[in-house]
Design a protein around this motif. Structure first.
Motif: not given
Length: 492
Positions: A135-152
């Motif tokens: 949940s923390r590191y998946a890419f979520t369109p409503t919450d596109p945190r910078p790290i998740t662009w790579f971590s997902h």
């Protein structure tokens, strides 16, 4: 539909380190970080089922679907009636519009007597769920945190998801890495993953559930594979419904088929948890990156995806193989003959009876990669008698005249060929190659030694003026080299 390329096996003398590193990293992350870190998701699901959330939200969601009508509402009502409420919860969490209404207080409204209890339970549930690694590191369109662009790109849903992705990555990745170089390959891999997330964000901007998996980046690698190797014939394995087989086709034909398949799957299975949009984003990003690379490096030599590194059964003897190739040529199967000669010359690179026919046949199409490879095979033949060296010179002059769009020499290749020609007595040709090397790479370490070899050639020919002129050039232009010091002694 499944369509997978089956290129030649890797050359383990030069292992694909980045591809292997990505595979190892994804595996370690899944088993040693993601699985332990996701145990809290089970707690969150258990809490949801026992709290007010289950009875407050899921019936409201089913009513919302019923108002819209359709098969989905009927199917989920049936699942809920048989106590398979987690399926309803999963569908609800993937429904971006409903999630938006839920979090705005438009489903359980502030006027509802359940609202305070629901709000507390909802916060606790989301807190539990958000502690999970996925949940923390998946890419979520409503919450596109910078790290998740790579971590997902390094997370996976289960073991089959991980294994499937890693197999496809390896099948296509090692040749793409060989073609691009390790650093550029890693950069393009990450950019393809970003492209997958970017299209997902553009088309699913209201989705509040996360997306994970290396599939988008790997789709990019697959697209790089087919764009890089373009019209070259590749062996593919395909599987359509219950039928599977092998075929040989130009690599680039796979790209529109892959894109069409993803578009069809998206249309046919809109509720699937598989993120087909991300796959399409990866394909497009990878294709554009590979096309950019080919445009920027039009003469870059690429590995042969169909080559074999060991003799094929029944082809241990060059003579027998050449006889079969002659039959192909008599039957006007010239392309097959050229390809067979290329494979044979790879196995017997020092055999003139193989290398020379390969060059002669490839010469018919001087703009084709085969012609450049065949000429290189001739230049790489071991030094031999005068007839062989004369043949090498003849091919060089012919190659420089015919090659399209231009000749392909590496600096080291120029240096090696220049030395060979000079030692064989072709000083003028060797000198021309030295000048080309100086123009292309003026700091090349072999220029001074080559000028000394050329000067000694002039001395052997009795041309003292050219000999002394060459020594003066060495002394003036390369004063720090051992050759310049030797030239100074010889000029005294």
């Amino acid at each position: 539909m499944l369509l997978v390329p089956l290129p030649r096996r890797p050359d383990w003398r030069h292992p694909p380190l980045v591809t292997l590193a990505i595979m190892v990293l994804c595996t370690l992350i899944y088993f040693f970080w993601q699985i332990p870190g996701d145990k809290v998701q089970e707690q969150a699901l258990d809490y949801y089922g026992k709290s007010v959330l289950r009875e407050a939200e899921l019936p409201a969601y089913l009513n919302y679907l019923s108002e819209q009508g359709g098969e989905k509402a009927r199917r989920l009502r049936q699942a809920y009636a048989h106590d398979r409420w987690p399926l309803v919860l999963a569908a609800m969490e993937n429904d971006g519009e409903f999630q938006l209404r839920l979090h705005r207080g438009q489903v359980i409204t502030p006027h509802s007597p359940l609202y305070p209890q629901w709000q507390t339970a909802r916060r606790h549930y989301e807190d539990l769920r958000n502690r999970a690694v996925t949940s923390r590191y998946a890419f979520t369109p409503t919450d596109p945190r910078p790290i998740t662009w790579f971590s997902h790109m390094f997370l996976h849903g289960d073991e089959s998801h991980l294994v499937g992705n890693m197999v496809i990555l390896f099948i296509t990745g090692y040749l793409v890495e060989e073609a691009l170089g390790s650093r550029r390959y890693l950069l393009y891999y990450l950019l393809a993953g970003l492209g997958a997330a970017g299209l997902d964000l553009a088309l699913h901007g209201q989705r509040s559930t996360g997306s994970i998996g290396a599939s988008g980046a790997i789709a990019g690698v697959m697209a790089m594979f087919v764009v890089l190797f373009g019209a070259r014939p590749i062996r593919f394995f395909y599987w359509i419904v219950f039928y599977f087989d092998f075929c040989v086709a130009p690599a680039i034909l796979a790209l529109p088929l892959w894109l069409a398949n993803e578009a069809y799957q998206l249309w046919a299975h809109p509720e699937s948890p598989i993120n087909y949009v991300a796959h399409m984003g990866g394909f497009v990003a990878g294709a554009l990156l590979a096309a950019w690379f080919r445009w920027r490096h039009p003469h870059q030599a690429l590995p042969d995806p169909g080559a074999t590194l060991t003799p094929a059964p029944g082809e241990a003897e060059p003579a027998a193989s050449l006889a079969r190739i002659q039959i192909l040529i008599r039957e006007l199967k010239v392309d097959e003959g050229v390809e067979a000669l290329r494979r044979l010359s790879r196995r017997y690179p020092e055999d003139e009876t193989v290398v020379n026919p390969y060059y002669q046949l490839a010469k018919l199409h001087p703009a084709d990669d085969h012609y450049h490879r065949a000429a290189a095979r001739v230049f790489a033949l071991p030094a031999g008698d005068g007839a062989r060296e004369a043949r090498v010179r003849e091919v060089l002059l012919e190659y420089m005249s015919l090659a399209r769009p231009c000749v392909r020499f590496t600096p080291d290749g120029l240096a090696t060929l220049a030395r060979r020609l000079i030692l064989a007595g072709y000083g003028e040709d060797g000198e021309r190659l030295i000048r080309a090397l100086q123009a292309r790479n003026p700091d090349h370490a072999q220029i001074a030694p080559l000028l000394m070899v050329l000067a000694r050639h002039h001395a052997r020919q009795g041309n003292q003026e050219a000999f002394r002129r060459g020594l003066e050039t060495l002394r003036q232009n390369f004063p720090e080299t051992e050759e310049a010091r030797l030239a100074t002694q010889l000029l005294r």
